[in-house]
Design a protein around this motif. Sequence first.
Motif, PDB file in Angstrom:
ATOM      1  N   ARG A   8      28.573   1.345-121.109  1.00 49.00           N
ATOM      2  CA  ARG A   8      27.953   0.624-119.994  1.00 49.00           C
ATOM      3  C   ARG A   8      28.705   0.273-118.723  1.00 49.00           C
ATOM      4  N   ARG A   9      28.832  -1.055-119.326  1.00 45.77           N
ATOM      5  CA  ARG A   9      29.815  -2.041-118.554  1.00 45.77           C
ATOM      6  C   ARG A   9      31.489  -1.676-117.991  1.00 45.77           C
ATOM      7  N   ASP A  10      31.818  -0.885-118.855  1.00 43.95           N
ATOM      8  CA  ASP A  10      33.021  -0.185-118.607  1.00 43.95           C
ATOM      9  C   ASP A  10      32.406   0.934-117.122  1.00 43.95           C
ATOM     10  N   LEU A  11      31.222   1.467-116.958  1.00 46.67           N
ATOM     11  CA  LEU A  11      31.384   2.963-115.897  1.00 46.67           C
ATOM     12  C   LEU A  11      31.119   1.556-114.982  1.00 46.67           C
ATOM     13  N   ARG A  12      30.633   1.150-115.091  1.00 44.35           N
ATOM     14  CA  ARG A  12      29.702  -0.304-113.210  1.00 44.35           C
ATOM     15  C   ARG A  12      31.079  -0.161-112.998  1.00 44.35           C
ATOM     16  N   LYS A  13      32.405  -0.881-113.953  1.00 45.13           N
ATOM     17  CA  LYS A  13      33.990  -1.336-112.878  1.00 45.13           C
ATOM     18  C   LYS A  13      33.940  -0.206-112.303  1.00 45.13           C
ATOM     19  N   TYR A  14      35.024  -0.394-110.994  1.00 47.49           N
ATOM     20  CA  TYR A  14      35.720   0.071-109.854  1.00 47.49           C
ATOM     21  C   TYR A  14      37.338   0.752-110.860  1.00 47.49           C
ATOM     22  N   LYS A 151      34.913   6.415-107.667  1.00 51.01           N
ATOM     23  CA  LYS A 151      33.470   6.052-108.257  1.00 51.01           C
ATOM     24  C   LYS A 151      33.639   4.406-108.062  1.00 51.01           C
ATOM     25  N   GLY A 152      32.533   4.033-107.686  1.00 50.91           N
ATOM     26  CA  GLY A 152      33.053   2.041-107.382  1.00 50.91           C
ATOM     27  C   GLY A 152      33.639   2.068-106.075  1.00 50.91           C
ATOM     28  N   PRO A 158      26.257   5.785-105.182  1.00 52.98           N
ATOM     29  CA  PRO A 158      26.769   6.343-105.782  1.00 52.98           C
ATOM     30  C   PRO A 158      26.109   7.811-106.174  1.00 52.98           C
TER      31      PRO A 158
ATOM     32  N   GLU B  37      34.405   9.593-113.725  1.00 48.06           N
ATOM     33  CA  GLU B  37      35.758   9.045-112.478  1.00 48.06           C
ATOM     34  C   GLU B  37      35.851   9.466-111.206  1.00 48.06           C
ATOM     35  N   ILE B  82      23.543   8.576-116.060  1.00 48.08           N
ATOM     36  CA  ILE B  82      23.985   7.566-115.360  1.00 48.08           C
ATOM     37  C   ILE B  82      22.931   8.575-113.447  1.00 48.08           C
TER      38      ILE B  82
END
Lengths: 247, 119
Positions: A8-14, A151-152, A158, B37, B82
């Motif tokens: 989850r945390r990784d998915l929030r990163k840009y 993403k990000g 989003p 991504e 997601i």
Amino acid sequence: KAERQKDRRDLRKYVNKQRTLIFASRGITHRDRHFMADLRDLLPHSKKDVKFDSKAKLYLVNEVAEMKNCNNCIFFEARKGKDLYMWMSRIPSGPSVKFLVENLHTMSELKLTGNCLKGSRPLLLFDKNFDESPAFRLLKEMLTQVLGSPKGHPKVKPFIDHQFSFFLQDNRIWFRNYQLVKSDDKGSQEVDTLVEIGPRFCLNPVRILSGSFGGTTLWQNPDFVTPNRMRAMRKRGKQDVVRERRD
Amino acid sequence: GDTEKSKPATKKNKIDVLGLESKLRDIKLPEQFHWVESLAVTSTKPLELEDVHDDLKREAAFYTESLKAAKICLKNLKQMNIPFERPEDFYAEMVKTDAHMAKVKAKLLVERKKMDATA
């Protein structure tokens, strides 16, 4: 569970940092300009610059892109006020590819009735045909990074409400942009209809270079006929018809 | 173009497979990147068209393939938990302006009237 949380945390990163500079040479027509505006509207991670002056020194495009802090570039080159070439390049060390833009319909055409949010992300669909040759495998990766919205990115929303589809047919890349719609009348919760947003175009690849706007040729399209030659052939064809009638 | 003219005709069929593959390795997104991504997918089988210049059939095939892929992708996103849908109360600028969409609607109406008149 811990692993999932890390995910989850990784998915929030840009992390996927793509910035695409979109600009053109002098002498593009109003239609080409509309097309360029369409792309800028559809790619929230794009930046723009003023028209580029020199046609001979294309490698200078690299400097402009680096100044703008972009790692991708789309550059339109107009010829004779009728032919539009589109360069797509990875800055600074390539590869780059030159396409002839064909069968162009811009987003302003009224028969394309779809619409989408400014800044939302597209799904990208590639025809399996891309995987059949090394040149098109490379082009697939380039199109993914240059045209897909990362993403990000600060200007990217989003949400996903449209899809870019790329089909490889007749040695050309056919681009379609569809809105993803849940049809109201069926009260459906799932996307079950597509409505075309535009633009519509074909990219006829001419050549792939190892560097950015330079370097050695990695691939050249054996079937490519320049638009000049095409026009000449068409004209000659007409002459033949006239001659036959006379005889 | 001057660059094309200066090239000898023998180079016409050039394919540098190793060069293409090494460039692909150079620019590929890192393996550990999550699919979300890029959101890029490839269809499972090549699309084959009898005649690429048959507009109706071509567009129908493009549409069908695209819808199939979209459904799968969105389902996967849901399964991965997601979020991707815009909340009902989220208003923002659209790619096509309201004025443009009004024109689109007007044209559709006119066309429908024409259809009714001929029917």
